[in-house]
Structure formats: C-alpha cells, structure tokens
Design an enzyme around this catalytic site. Structure first.
Site, PDB file in Angstrom:
ATOM      1  N   LEU A  38       0.853  -1.194   0.000  1.00 47.89           N
ATOM      2  CA  LEU A  38       0.000   0.000   0.000  1.00 47.89           C
ATOM      3  C   LEU A  38       0.895   1.252   0.000  1.00 47.89           C
ATOM      4  N   THR A  41       2.649   5.800  -5.285  1.00 44.88           N
ATOM      5  CA  THR A  41       3.914   6.351  -5.786  1.00 44.88           C
ATOM      6  C   THR A  41       4.710   6.975  -4.655  1.00 44.88           C
ATOM      7  N   LYS A  51      13.566  10.924  -0.417  1.00 42.36           N
ATOM      8  CA  LYS A  51      14.048  11.711   0.739  1.00 42.36           C
ATOM      9  C   LYS A  51      15.037  10.908   1.589  1.00 42.36           C
ATOM     10  N   GLY A 180      15.647  16.921 -18.347  1.00 41.24           N
ATOM     11  CA  GLY A 180      14.602  17.631 -17.593  1.00 41.24           C
ATOM     12  C   GLY A 180      15.137  18.081 -16.244  1.00 41.24           C
ATOM     13  N   GLY A 182      13.780  19.562 -13.776  1.00 44.66           N
ATOM     14  CA  GLY A 182      12.664  19.888 -12.890  1.00 44.66           C
ATOM     15  C   GLY A 182      12.926  19.314 -11.515  1.00 44.66           C
ATOM     16  N   VAL A 183      11.846  19.067 -10.781  1.00 45.70           N
ATOM     17  CA  VAL A 183      11.982  18.671  -9.371  1.00 45.70           C
ATOM     18  C   VAL A 183      12.685  17.319  -9.227  1.00 45.70           C
ATOM     19  N   VAL A 237      16.986  17.181 -26.918  1.00 51.48           N
ATOM     20  CA  VAL A 237      17.556  15.885 -27.308  1.00 51.48           C
ATOM     21  C   VAL A 237      16.911  15.491 -28.629  1.00 51.48           C
ATOM     22  N   HIS A 445      15.337  33.993  18.479  1.00 53.42           N
ATOM     23  CA  HIS A 445      16.705  34.294  18.054  1.00 53.42           C
ATOM     24  C   HIS A 445      17.673  33.346  18.742  1.00 53.42           C
TER      25      HIS A 445
HETATM   26  P1  FAD Z   1      -0.313   7.701  -6.367  1.00 50.52           P
HETATM   27  O1  FAD Z   1       0.553   7.910  -5.211  1.00 50.52           O
HETATM   28  O2  FAD Z   1       0.320   7.620  -7.716  1.00 50.52           O
HETATM   29  O3  FAD Z   1      -1.107   6.351  -6.083  1.00 50.52           O
HETATM   30  C1  FAD Z   1      -1.941   5.751  -7.032  1.00 50.52           C
HETATM   31  C2  FAD Z   1      -2.111   4.281  -6.676  1.00 50.52           C
HETATM   32  O4  FAD Z   1      -3.142   3.751  -7.472  1.00 50.52           O
HETATM   33  C3  FAD Z   1      -0.877   3.439  -6.958  1.00 50.52           C
HETATM   34  O5  FAD Z   1      -0.549   2.662  -5.832  1.00 50.52           O
HETATM   35  C4  FAD Z   1      -1.310   2.523  -8.120  1.00 50.52           C
HETATM   36  O6  FAD Z   1      -0.701   1.236  -8.070  1.00 50.52           O
HETATM   37  C5  FAD Z   1      -2.795   2.430  -7.880  1.00 50.52           C
HETATM   38  N1  FAD Z   1      -3.599   2.095  -9.067  1.00 50.52           N
HETATM   39  C6  FAD Z   1      -3.535   2.682 -10.289  1.00 50.52           C
HETATM   40  N2  FAD Z   1      -4.487   2.161 -11.101  1.00 50.52           N
HETATM   41  C7  FAD Z   1      -5.153   1.244 -10.360  1.00 50.52           C
HETATM   42  C8  FAD Z   1      -6.261   0.380 -10.629  1.00 50.52           C
HETATM   43  N3  FAD Z   1      -6.898   0.396 -11.797  1.00 50.52           N
HETATM   44  N4  FAD Z   1      -6.675  -0.442  -9.643  1.00 50.52           N
HETATM   45  C9  FAD Z   1      -6.063  -0.462  -8.429  1.00 50.52           C
HETATM   46  N5  FAD Z   1      -5.013   0.348  -8.125  1.00 50.52           N
HETATM   47  C10 FAD Z   1      -4.588   1.190  -9.075  1.00 50.52           C
HETATM   48  N6  FAD Z   1       5.216  14.819  -3.734  1.00 50.52           N
HETATM   49  C11 FAD Z   1       5.396  15.545  -2.612  1.00 50.52           C
HETATM   50  O7  FAD Z   1       4.450  16.202  -2.150  1.00 50.52           O
HETATM   51  N7  FAD Z   1       6.592  15.578  -1.969  1.00 50.52           N
HETATM   52  C12 FAD Z   1       7.658  14.892  -2.429  1.00 50.52           C
HETATM   53  O8  FAD Z   1       8.735  14.932  -1.815  1.00 50.52           O
HETATM   54  C13 FAD Z   1       7.504  14.131  -3.604  1.00 50.52           C
HETATM   55  N8  FAD Z   1       8.542  13.433  -4.093  1.00 50.52           N
HETATM   56  C14 FAD Z   1       8.363  12.667  -5.215  1.00 50.52           C
HETATM   57  C15 FAD Z   1       9.458  11.983  -5.724  1.00 50.52           C
HETATM   58  C16 FAD Z   1       9.332  11.214  -6.860  1.00 50.52           C
HETATM   59  C17 FAD Z   1      10.529  10.464  -7.398  1.00 50.52           C
HETATM   60  C18 FAD Z   1       8.057  11.109  -7.495  1.00 50.52           C
HETATM   61  C19 FAD Z   1       7.890  10.242  -8.711  1.00 50.52           C
HETATM   62  C20 FAD Z   1       6.968  11.803  -7.013  1.00 50.52           C
HETATM   63  C21 FAD Z   1       7.114  12.596  -5.864  1.00 50.52           C
HETATM   64  N9  FAD Z   1       6.056  13.341  -5.351  1.00 50.52           N
HETATM   65  C22 FAD Z   1       6.237  14.105  -4.233  1.00 50.52           C
HETATM   66  C23 FAD Z   1       4.725  13.323  -5.973  1.00 50.52           C
HETATM   67  C24 FAD Z   1       3.797  12.363  -5.217  1.00 50.52           C
HETATM   68  O9  FAD Z   1       4.384  11.082  -5.173  1.00 50.52           O
HETATM   69  C25 FAD Z   1       2.439  12.289  -5.890  1.00 50.52           C
HETATM   70  O10 FAD Z   1       1.923  13.596  -6.043  1.00 50.52           O
HETATM   71  C26 FAD Z   1       1.462  11.465  -5.076  1.00 50.52           C
HETATM   72  O11 FAD Z   1       1.939  10.150  -4.879  1.00 50.52           O
HETATM   73  C27 FAD Z   1       0.094  11.404  -5.742  1.00 50.52           C
HETATM   74  O12 FAD Z   1      -0.767  10.672  -4.933  1.00 50.52           O
HETATM   75  P2  FAD Z   1      -2.036   9.908  -5.531  1.00 50.52           P
HETATM   76  O13 FAD Z   1      -2.692   9.260  -4.361  1.00 50.52           O
HETATM   77  O14 FAD Z   1      -2.814  10.809  -6.380  1.00 50.52           O
HETATM   78  O15 FAD Z   1      -1.459   8.779  -6.499  1.00 50.52           O
HETATM   79  P1  NAI Z   2       8.750  18.706 -13.685  1.00 51.66           P
HETATM   80  O1  NAI Z   2       7.547  19.207 -14.379  1.00 51.66           O
HETATM   81  O2  NAI Z   2       9.061  19.160 -12.320  1.00 51.66           O
HETATM   82  O3  NAI Z   2      10.040  19.044 -14.563  1.00 51.66           O
HETATM   83  C1  NAI Z   2      10.156  18.606 -15.876  1.00 51.66           C
HETATM   84  C2  NAI Z   2      11.268  19.395 -16.550  1.00 51.66           C
HETATM   85  O4  NAI Z   2      11.552  18.782 -17.786  1.00 51.66           O
HETATM   86  C3  NAI Z   2      10.899  20.848 -16.810  1.00 51.66           C
HETATM   87  O5  NAI Z   2      11.960  21.670 -16.426  1.00 51.66           O
HETATM   88  C4  NAI Z   2      10.663  20.861 -18.315  1.00 51.66           C
HETATM   89  O6  NAI Z   2      10.947  22.117 -18.895  1.00 51.66           O
HETATM   90  C5  NAI Z   2      11.642  19.799 -18.769  1.00 51.66           C
HETATM   91  N1  NAI Z   2      11.331  19.165 -20.050  1.00 51.66           N
HETATM   92  C6  NAI Z   2      10.118  18.802 -20.517  1.00 51.66           C
HETATM   93  N2  NAI Z   2      10.262  18.182 -21.722  1.00 51.66           N
HETATM   94  C7  NAI Z   2      11.589  18.141 -21.994  1.00 51.66           C
HETATM   95  C8  NAI Z   2      12.369  17.613 -23.063  1.00 51.66           C
HETATM   96  N3  NAI Z   2      11.806  16.986 -24.081  1.00 51.66           N
HETATM   97  N4  NAI Z   2      13.702  17.760 -22.997  1.00 51.66           N
HETATM   98  C9  NAI Z   2      14.299  18.390 -21.962  1.00 51.66           C
HETATM   99  N5  NAI Z   2      13.607  18.908 -20.917  1.00 51.66           N
HETATM  100  C10 NAI Z   2      12.272  18.769 -20.931  1.00 51.66           C
HETATM  101  O7  NAI Z   2       8.636  17.102 -13.765  1.00 51.66           O
HETATM  102  P2  NAI Z   2       9.400  15.956 -12.990  1.00 51.66           P
HETATM  103  O8  NAI Z   2      10.712  16.430 -12.472  1.00 51.66           O
HETATM  104  O9  NAI Z   2       9.359  14.796 -13.903  1.00 51.66           O
HETATM  105  O10 NAI Z   2       8.466  15.695 -11.751  1.00 51.66           O
HETATM  106  C11 NAI Z   2       7.090  15.355 -11.951  1.00 51.66           C
HETATM  107  C12 NAI Z   2       6.279  15.845 -10.802  1.00 51.66           C
HETATM  108  O11 NAI Z   2       6.475  15.033  -9.647  1.00 51.66           O
HETATM  109  C13 NAI Z   2       6.626  17.241 -10.321  1.00 51.66           C
HETATM  110  O12 NAI Z   2       6.039  18.224 -11.131  1.00 51.66           O
HETATM  111  C14 NAI Z   2       6.083  17.254  -8.937  1.00 51.66           C
HETATM  112  O13 NAI Z   2       4.721  17.550  -8.987  1.00 51.66           O
HETATM  113  C15 NAI Z   2       6.265  15.806  -8.485  1.00 51.66           C
HETATM  114  N6  NAI Z   2       7.440  15.733  -7.612  1.00 51.66           N
HETATM  115  C16 NAI Z   2       7.454  16.463  -6.469  1.00 51.66           C
HETATM  116  C17 NAI Z   2       8.550  16.451  -5.645  1.00 51.66           C
HETATM  117  C18 NAI Z   2       8.543  17.310  -4.429  1.00 51.66           C
HETATM  118  O14 NAI Z   2       7.477  17.798  -4.061  1.00 51.66           O
HETATM  119  N7  NAI Z   2       9.681  17.511  -3.769  1.00 51.66           N
HETATM  120  C19 NAI Z   2       9.725  15.638  -5.929  1.00 51.66           C
HETATM  121  C20 NAI Z   2       9.623  14.918  -7.171  1.00 51.66           C
HETATM  122  C21 NAI Z   2       8.506  14.960  -7.958  1.00 51.66           C
END
Ligand code: FAD
Ligand code: NAI
Length: 466
Positions: A38, A41, A51, A180, A182-183, A237, A445
């Site tokens: 459970l 993502t 983290k 990319g 991004g984050v 790219v 402070h």
């Molecule tokens: P998800 O967490 O994606 O959960 C969806 C679930 O649904 C999954 O378990 C999947 O298996 C399940 N599912 C899908 N389809 C079906 C189906 N048909 N039947 C049954 N189950 C199904 N956000 C932050 O706020 N802080 C962070 O530090 C952060 N770091 C991140 C780092 C990375 C590398 C990534 C990829 C994302 C990060 N995020 C972060 C973003 C965050 O993970 C997502 O915004 C968040 O998980 C979204 O929650 P959700 O519940 O919408 O979906």
């Molecule tokens: P992102 O949207 O943060 O960054 C994607 C980057 O890729 C942008 O800078 C964009 O300009 C660039 N890009 C897009 N197409 C491209 C191409 N063809 N070639 C080169 N650069 C290109 O997306 P990312 O990093 O994949 O993360 C997805 C999401 O996951 C975030 O937007 C965020 O919502 C969530 N996330 C949150 C975290 C947090 O809260 N600390 C940590 C990791 C993910």
C-alpha cells in the site's frame, strides 16, 4: 455481491487517506490497490525513498565538504550504497505495514487487484486470471500518475531510467545524464552528484525548475553548479544511441542551433508525469476527461457521474502528495455530507536539495500576470546569525506583497530547512496576513526563520540586519 458506501481505487496518499477518513466518518469502506504494498507512488517510488537517499547522500557530502569548517575532521570517510538502499527499503516497508495496520484499525476492507468500472455502481477487481465484482454507492478514483517517456527513448530501467529505476540502481554510475531539470531531476541528480557521479542535465527551457520564481530558479542553478551539476539549458535531445552499456545523446542548442553529443552510463528521463487511468474503463462508463488527459471534476471532486469522484495526481493541480491527501480527506467528508474547503493558494511546494527550495503562493511573474501591483522584500541568509553559526549561508527569503494593500501574495525560500520554515509562511498566506503583520511578529533568536521576518521588513525597506 458485497456492497460498500465508499470504494477507493488506488492506495497512494490520496486514496489511503480518503479511505481512512471515510471509515472514520462511519462509512463502510474498501480500497482496491493493484500493487501488493500500500502507499502508492509517494511511499514506494516517490517522496519517501527519494528523501531517504537525499538525506544519506547529503550527510555524506556535508561531512566531506563542510566538516572541516566546523572543526570536524574525518579520515577515510566513505559510503556503502547497498546499505543506503537497504535503509530505503526498510523505511518503505515500515510504512507499508503502518498503512496496513491503519486499514485494519479503521476496518477498511482491502482488495489486491486492478479495479475497473463495470457501471457507475459496480467495480470488477482483476487479479491474475481471477475477477470478482463489488458494488459501491460512491467511488473515489485515486490512481495517480506515471512518468512520461520520450517517444524515441522508452524506459528500460537499466540505461534509460524513470525516477523509479533511478531510485534503485545497483551501483552509483560514474556518469549520468538527466533529461529535464525539474523537481525529480535536481533531487535525484543531487543524490548521485554527492556520491561522485558526474551529472549532466539537458533542459528544454532556458532555466531550471521553470515553474519556480525566476530569481529563485537562477540562484538555485548557481548553487547547484557548485555541487558539480552541469546544465545545458535551452537544449533539445534529438536522438539517442545505446551501445555497449552506454548511451549517447544528440542534443541541439535551441538558441545557437549548435549540435553536441553527451555520453553516460545511464540517462534519467524526468520530463514530467501524466495522469494514470489505464484499466479503469472510464470511457465505458462515460467519465469525461480534460484535454490534458486528467479526469474532469467539479469543485466537489465529482466526475461526470455524480457518485464517482476523483482526486490527487489524476485530476488538475500540482502533483503533490499533500495536495492528494487534502483532497482525500475533503472528498470523504463531502460524501459524508460535510462542507470542507481546501485553500489551494496556501499549499506549499518543496524541493529537498541542499539547500532546500520552498514556496507558497504566487511567483512574481504570476502576480504580474494577474495584473497585481507588487512590492518585494529579500533577505539573504548570509546576514542571518543562525545560518552563519551552522555554516548554511546560501540562499534567501523573498516575499512578494501587494503594492497597495500589503497583503502577502507569495513567499519563496532558498535555504537550509526551507521545507520546515515554509509551514509558517503557509499559515500567513492562508490567514491573508500583510507583510507588516508578519514583520511585526517576534521570531526566536537565533533562528533561520528570522530571515522571514527580515524579508517582510524588507518589503517596507526597514530591515535591521542588511
Ligand atoms: P499515487 O501515489 O500515484 O497512487 C496511485 C495508486 O493507485 C498506486 O498505488 C497505483 O498502483 C494504484 N492504481 C492505479 N491504477 C489502479 C487500478 N486500476 N486499480 C487499483 N489500483 C490502481 N510529492 C510531494 O508532495 N513531496 C515529495 O517529496 C515528492 N517526491 C516525489 C518523488 C518522486 C521520485 C516522485 C515520482 C513523485 C514525488 N512526489 C512528491 C509526488 C507524489 O508522489 C504524488 O503527487 C502522489 O503520490 C500522488 O498521490 P495519488 O494518491 O494521487 O497517487
Ligand atoms: P517537472 O515538471 O518538475 O520538470 C520537468 C522538466 O523537464 C521541466 O523543467 C521541463 O521544462 C523539462 N522538459 C520537458 N520536456 C523536456 C524535453 N523533451 N527535454 C528536456 N527537458 C524537458 O517534472 P518531474 O521532475 O518529472 O516531476 C514530476 C512531478 O512530480 C513534479 O512536477 C512534482 O509535482 C512531483 N514531484 C514532487 C517532488 C517534491 O514535491 N519535492 C519531488 C519529485 C517529484
């Protein structure tokens, strides 16, 4: 056929929180999750593992680079990647069990399998060859998002990595390309750079983390360069060749049209994520989608079928775990007849690099796009006493306020512990405080948070320490 008041599909921070809140409110609740653990993502391949690795790699890097300045002398300092990976797994499995326990405590029925809509009241659950069907008065879709691949570079999770593969590499690569900036790119790029990888970014736009305030993004880029991250901005790219365990990318500079090649052991493609609705059978039930491929919802999270709701990454808005969880709580309360309100403006976002970057509210450009007259206040951590004591002098606090009313519009922090400091800023934005009201509060402070007070004072050209 068993019937529930609420069935949640997906157990990420949106889905599992919705299920718990629904059960707390006395609703007979089930949650369907296709994966065995459970947590979705965020817990399994997102926030938590990233983290954990960010923390371990930061400690290692700080011991090496900052210890001496503080009088800490280490000899033969090294790291063990396999132990870092074990720590990642054990943190995840601890929380997997925690959610399992919370489900049992709240008497939530858990189904392992892929949920698929048969009608607005019926859901099929497929697990291997077996299918069962349950009924639901209300359905919450919380199936999250998935990484977007480049069309000519599908993920193989060995050489072409998504964030999922990049979190679980067998060894630290000597060279890594990140497409990319991004984050995900700057977080995972930082992990590997701290552990010795040469990390080259290729970013399509002309600045990193382009959704951030421009001043923040520019300063952040300079700081990350000192860690050794290299950025090719405005770069596209155009092709890729994989040979003998290496990848070579053809890249074109969008401004000069100069062509370059970059080679590395692996490439992390993190160009954004897209909603994941595969297998839900939404078309059959007639659920409307937005042009961006999100499930369309109204302000009560109702889809085009009023007893079917959607939350989290599957719908519009920032893809953040805490946003998904807030929506999970709200939707459960709406189903139970309550009237919750989410303050989207006060949802903070954080990048967990070193230093961290955190923001709440508008960027300066966003405020100007709304035709708002703005004034700004900036205070640098190098003038903050606590930052000097702990050797964390990089970055600043930037406050954007309305030029006439003084109301806070946005607060942006680049600095150590920005992730913790932003919570008080979110309260200030939510409470619609003015910059002067924030400036008039006493901050302990010596703390890093005093930079917030000083930045608020700077809006009124009244800083004491700069
Ligand atoms: P998800 O967490 O994606 O959960 C969806 C679930 O649904 C999954 O378990 C999947 O298996 C399940 N599912 C899908 N389809 C079906 C189906 N048909 N039947 C049954 N189950 C199904 N956000 C932050 O706020 N802080 C962070 O530090 C952060 N770091 C991140 C780092 C990375 C590398 C990534 C990829 C994302 C990060 N995020 C972060 C973003 C965050 O993970 C997502 O915004 C968040 O998980 C979204 O929650 P959700 O519940 O919408 O979906
Ligand atoms: P992102 O949207 O943060 O960054 C994607 C980057 O890729 C942008 O800078 C964009 O300009 C660039 N890009 C897009 N197409 C491209 C191409 N063809 N070639 C080169 N650069 C290109 O997306 P990312 O990093 O994949 O993360 C997805 C999401 O996951 C975030 O937007 C965020 O919502 C969530 N996330 C949150 C975290 C947090 O809260 N600390 C940590 C990791 C993910």
């Amino acid at each position: 056929m068993e019937e529930f008041d609420v069935v949640v599909i997906g157990s990420g921070p949106g889905g599992y929180v919705a299920a718990i809140r629904a059960a707390q409110l006395g609703l007979k609740t089930a949650c369907i999750e296709k994966d065995a653990p459970l947590g979705g993502t965020c817990l399994n391949v997102g926030c938590i593992p990233s983290k954990t690795l960010l923390h371990a790699s930061e400690e290692y890097w700080k011991f090496r680079t900052k210890g001496q300045e503080l009088g800490l002398l280490f000899q033969g300092i090294s790291f063990d990647w396999s132990i870092m990976q074990k720590k990642r797994s054990s943190v995840i499995s601890g929380f997997n069990q925690g959610i399992d326990w919370l489900f049992k405590k709240n008497k939530i029925t858990r189904f392992l399998g892929t949920g698929s809509l048969v009608s607005p009241q019926e859901i099929a659950i497929r697990k291997g060859e077996e299918t069962s069907t349950i009924r639901a008065k209300n359905i919450i879709l919380a199936t999250g998002s998935e990484p977007i691949p480049l069309p000519f570079l599908p993920f193989d999770e060995k050489i072409v990595l998504s964030s999922t593969g990049a979190l679980a590499l067998e060894h630290v690569p000597k060279t890594l390309i990140v497409i990319g900036a991004g984050v995900i790119g700057v977080e995972l790029g930082s992990v590997y750079a701290r552990l010795g990888s040469k990390v080259q970014f290729i970013e399509f736009l002309d600045r990193i983390c382009p959704t951030m305030d421009e001043m923040v993004s520019r300063e952040f880029e300079v700081i990350l360069q000192t860690l050794g991250l290299q950025f090719a901005l405005s770069s596209k790219v155009t092709g890729a060749t994989i040979a003998e365990g290496n990848i070579q990318l053809d890249v074109e500079d969008q401004k000069s049209k100069e062509k370059r090649t970059y080679a590395a052991e692996a490439v992390l493609v993190c160009i954004g994520r897209r909603p994941f609705a595969k297998g839900l059978n939404l078309e059959k039930v007639g659920i409307a989608m937005t042009p961006k491929g999100q499930v369309a919802v109204d302000n009560l999270f109702r889809t085009s079928k009023p007893n079917i709701y959607a939350i989290g990454d599957l719908i519009d808005g920032p893809m953040l775990a805490h946003k998904a969880s807030e929506e999970g709580v709200a939707v459960a309360e709406i189903i139970a007849g309550h009237q919750p309100v989410i303050d989207y403006v006060a949802i903070p976002n954080v990048i967990y690099t070193s230093p961290e970057v955190a923001a709440v509210g508008m960027t300066e450009a966003e405020a100007k796009n709304f035709n708002l007259k703005v004034k700004t206040g900036i205070f640098y951590f190098k003038a903050n006493s606590r930052a000097r004591c702990i050797g964390e002098e990089e970055g600043f606090v930037k406050i954007i306020a309305h030029a006439d009313t003084d109301r806070l519009l946005g607060i942006h922090i680049v600095g150590c512990h920005a992730s913790e400091m932003i919570a008080s800023c979110a309260v200030a934005i939510h409470k619609k405080m003015t910059a002067l009201e924030l400036a008039n509060l006493a901050f302990a402070h010596p703390t890093l948070s005093e930079a917030i007070k000083e930045a608020a004072l700077a809006v009124h050209k009244r800083t004491i320490h700069s």
